[in-house]
Design an enzyme around this catalytic site. Structure first.
Site, PDB file in Angstrom:
ATOM      1  N   SER A   1       0.863  -1.191   0.000  1.00 46.96           N
ATOM      2  CA  SER A   1       0.000   0.000   0.000  1.00 46.96           C
ATOM      3  C   SER A   1       0.891   1.231   0.000  1.00 46.96           C
ATOM      4  O   SER A   1       2.096   1.134   0.220  1.00 46.96           O
ATOM      5  CB  SER A   1      -0.874   0.024   1.260  1.00 46.96           C
ATOM      6  N   ASP A   2       0.318   2.404  -0.249  1.00 44.09           N
ATOM      7  CA  ASP A   2       1.073   3.613   0.040  1.00 44.09           C
ATOM      8  C   ASP A   2       0.899   3.892   1.540  1.00 44.09           C
ATOM      9  O   ASP A   2       0.166   3.207   2.242  1.00 44.09           O
ATOM     10  CB  ASP A   2       0.608   4.785  -0.833  1.00 44.09           C
ATOM     11  N   TYR A   3       1.584   4.908   2.000  1.00 41.04           N
ATOM     12  CA  TYR A   3       1.673   5.212   3.433  1.00 41.04           C
ATOM     13  C   TYR A   3       0.272   5.365   4.063  1.00 41.04           C
ATOM     14  O   TYR A   3      -0.429   6.321   3.774  1.00 41.04           O
ATOM     15  CB  TYR A   3       2.424   6.530   3.569  1.00 41.04           C
ATOM     16  N   THR A   4      -0.128   4.388   4.847  1.00 40.84           N
ATOM     17  CA  THR A   4      -1.443   4.342   5.509  1.00 40.84           C
ATOM     18  C   THR A   4      -2.633   4.397   4.541  1.00 40.84           C
ATOM     19  O   THR A   4      -3.724   4.793   4.937  1.00 40.84           O
ATOM     20  CB  THR A   4      -1.620   5.455   6.584  1.00 40.84           C
TER      21      THR A   4
END
Ligand code: BGC
Length: 747
Positions: A288-291
């Protein structure tokens, strides 16, 4: 006869060695599969979920939240990877916890944003693209990989391959610009540079293609904003660079923050599974991207954290970056039957395979070599390459009356402006582990070039973004005393990059007022621009004698600009994003459609045409534009045939003559236009380029080859094919060229 026999023998030998290589690969794959499957058999559910979780260390923060407890996560087997941790000692320290203190001793993968160099920083990616030099781009990633692996890293969150047509979006700086075809070539070159031929080598890193998908098209250019587009645009303009990176062997993919047509990428099963794995055959893992898993709640597709995790993992998202959703909720989701054990096993398998391919199971400390850390970082060769590459990325936008190169006869040069001696603004955003203190500023570059020969005056003039005019007097005085003025203007490097969208893309603060006052001193003046996006600089284009687009050139920025200013390097770069006249024209890009009412500039009285009443339609500088100290003249285009059948190809050539006074490099560009399509086609599409060196006075014949597949597009039923009919073929020095011929593709 003998020649034929030799040929047959060679073919046999080649096919034998290919078969052998294939067999070796199959055996290796079988070995890997067995190893990974055996390991999965031994793993508890918690240990599996641990592998699917990635946490940041406390070194750098690249997002809104940070886990403080990452050492404990590693110890408890709750982390499969760590990012933002580098240097041999630090990585070793963390790896040791994983390898020595966890039950199954599974090593961590170490990721980092290596976007345009690791320690030696190269120009920002948008600038690199302006070089149109695929070999140099690949080499820069090779050096970046060497440096990153010498400091413990084995995974990079790059390349960023998002096509971007809106310069308000701050992240245009990280990509290759607006063109899909060029962007795809660059994407593949970057992956090759990072990964080399052997991922398990100690100096190669696993690439992570991002941000999948279409992150570069946020509405109104505002970062993280909604993306909505037709299926055709998605396939035709936005997806190909990701596909090119996957085809080049990229080991991982990062999902994007945005939604497409109402479905966030992070929970988009069609995107992450059907298309990526099903159609494209991707066999790596998706992070995923950050969060971005957590953000599914804010997007409004998940009611709570558990549902967010459920949606993401079932969509095919293998690893949760920093969000802790998998770590906290996945066990419950499996126990309640909302996520199957098979799904978990699939994801874990992909992650463990990546670690296997990186050689981490053979030696978890493979990338922790103190000797390499000492000898392979920021070497003199890296510096030399960084300087050359930066000069290759600088675009000459204007040069009236041959203001540049700076005349050898001058005695005094004034270097003025807030970016003239600004070390902290040379690297540009996302400059990884680059140290701004080690950069060469423009003033330093000019001083070392002119030492003992030319007097150098310096005045800052003003800050980048302030209203004060306090420094103007001193700056004007310096300009008056000089025979030549270099005026360094632009954005601070944090004005582009993530979360740095702007509604006004002009030169900030009162720098333009400073420029007006400097120009009124009447000295030959070259403006040097530092910025990470196309800016609206129409006034500058009218009033500055010369303009150099220097972008953010990295570690060697100042030396590279000085090389250009003083004519040691003849500029050759060409912009890969259109420069608008005003922000009101945005989005503006060269491969637009004709519309039913195209505006004809020779008939300005035609009111009911697709036009503005307060601005020309044309940009300030078109895609592919850039000047040289010399001039190039193109002949008409010669085709080897004027019709061709499907399956065949056509050759087009032009003679390019260097008609000026300097040897130089020219980037010749080939565009096509399908005149009548089943769906409307762009007025021009880039389909080829050649970067060639032509000595002054010489003529070079440049030849391109086109196949029917190069002319294909997505039809109404989304089939991809080339139409029979008439095409226009253009060859010229930028996308505004009207040097063209027609040819016909037969039924
Ligand atoms: C960015 C990614 C980056 C990640 C990790 C995110 O905010 O969108 O491009 O790789 O942070 O630093």
């Amino acid at each position: 006869m003998l020649r034929n026999k030799i040929l047959v023998a060679m073919i046999l030998l080649l096919s034998c060695s290919m078969a052998f290589a294939q067999e070796k690969k199959t055996t290796e794959n079988e070995k890997m599969e067995k190893f990974v499957n055996d390991l999965i058999q031994k793993m508890t559910l918690e240990e599996k979920i641990g592998q699917m979780s990635l946490f940041t260390s406390g070194w750098t923060i690249t997002g809104p939240v940070m886990s403080k407890d990452y050492r404990n996560y590693i110890r408890k087997g709750k982390a499969g990877g760590i990012f933002n941790a580098y240097t041999v000692d630090y990585v070793k320290d963390l790896q040791k916890i994983a390898v020595e203190e966890t039950r199954l001793h599974i090593p961590l993968i170490f990721g980092y944003d290596v976007i345009h160099g690791h320690r030696t920083i190269f120009p920002v990616p948008l600038a690199q693209a302006s070089s149109w030099d695929l070999d140099a781009i690949e080499k820069s990633e090779r050096i970046a990989a060497t440096e990153a692996t010498a400091e413990g890293l084995n995974w990079v969150f790059a390349p960023m391959v998002d096509i971007a047509r809106d310069p308000r979006w701050g992240r245009v700086m990280e990509g290759a610009g607006e063109d899909t075809w060029l962007g795809s070539q660059i994407a593949a070159a970057r992956v090759k540079g990072f990964q080399g031929d052997d991922l398990s080598a100690a100096n190669t890193v696993m690439a992570c293609v991002k941000h999948f998908a279409a992150y570069g098209a946020p509405q109104a250019g505002r970062d993280y904003n909604t993306v909505d587009m037709s299926e055709r645009s998605l396939y035709e303009w936005y997806l190909p660079p990701y596909k090119a990176a996957v085809d080049a062997g990229a080991g991982s993919v990062m999902s994007s923050f945005n939604e497409i047509a109402g479905v966030p990428s992070t929970s988009n099963r069609w995107l992450l599974t059907d298309l990526l794995r099903g159609n494209w055959g991707f066999d790596g893992f998706v992070v995923s991207d950050y969060t971005s898993v957590n953000e599914l709640i804010k997007h409004g597709v998940a009611a709570d954290s558990a549902s967010a995790g459920q949606l993401a993992v079932n969509a095919g998202l293998d690893m949760d970056m920093e969000g802790s959703i998998y770590a906290d909720y996945m066990k419950g989701l499996v126990e309640s039957g909302k996520v199957s054990v098979e799904t978990i096993n699939e994801s874990v398998k992909r992650i463990l395979e990546a670690k296997y391919k990186l050689g981490l199971f053979d030696d978890p400390y493979r990338y922790c070599n103190k000797e390499r850390e000492k000898t392979e970082i920021m070497t003199p060769e890296d510096h030399a390459f960084a300087r050359k590459f930066a000069s290759e990325s600088i675009v000459l936008l204007k040069n009236s009356g041959q203001t540049l190169p700076v005349s050898k006869k001058i005695n005094t040069i004034a270097v003025i402006g807030p970016l003239a001696d600004s070390k902290e603004n040379m690297l540009g955003g996302w400059s990884g582990a680059g140290e701004w203190k080690k950069c060469v500023t423009l003033l330093e570059g000019i001083k070392s070039k002119t030492e003992g020969k030319i007097r150098v005056l310096y005045a800052k003039g003003c800050d980048i973004d302030s209203k004060s005019t306090k420094g103007f007097g001193e700056a004007v005085k310096a300009a008056r005393q000089a025979d030549f003025v270099v005026l360094a203007l632009g954005e601070s490097s944090d004005m582009t990059g993530e979360a740095s969208s702007r509604t006004d893309i002009s030169i900030p603060g009162n720098q333009m007022e400073l420029a007006r006052q400097i120009f009124s001193a009447g000295k030959p003046t070259a403006v040097v621009l530092f910025n990470g996006r196309p800016l609206t600089i129409e006034e500058l284009d009218h009033s500055a004698p010369a303009i150099l687009e220097a972008w953010y050139g990295g570690t060697e920025a100042g030396n590279a600009i000085a090389d250009i200013l003083f004519g040691e390097v003849n500029p050759s770069a060409k912009i890969t994003m259109t420069f608008p006249r005003s922000v009101g024209q945005v989005p503006i890009f060269y491969n637009s459609k004709n519309t039913g009412r195209p505006f004809d500039a020779s008939k300005p009285e035609d009111k009911f045409k697709s036009r503005y009443i307060d601005s020309p339609n044309t940009p300030l500088y078109p895609f592919g534009y850039g000047l040289s100290y010399t001039t190039f003249k193109y002949s008409g285009i010669k085709l080897d045939k004027s019709t061709f059948a499907k399956g065949d190809k056509i050759k087009a050539s032009v003679n390019i003559t260097n008609t000026g006074n300097y040897d130089g490099d020219e980037i010749a560009q080939l565009y096509v236009h399908d005149v009548v399509g089943e769906v409307t086609r762009p007025v021009k599409e880039l389909k080829g380029f050649r970067k060639v060196h032509i000595a002054k006075g010489e003529t070079l014949t440049v030849t391109f080859e086109l196949k029917d597949n190069d002319l294909a597009y997505y039809h109404q039923d989304m089939s991809y094919a080339c139409d029979p009919g008439v095409f226009e073929l253009f060859i010229g020095s930028d996308s505004s060229t009207d040097n063209k011929v027609d040819f016909t593709v037969l039924e």
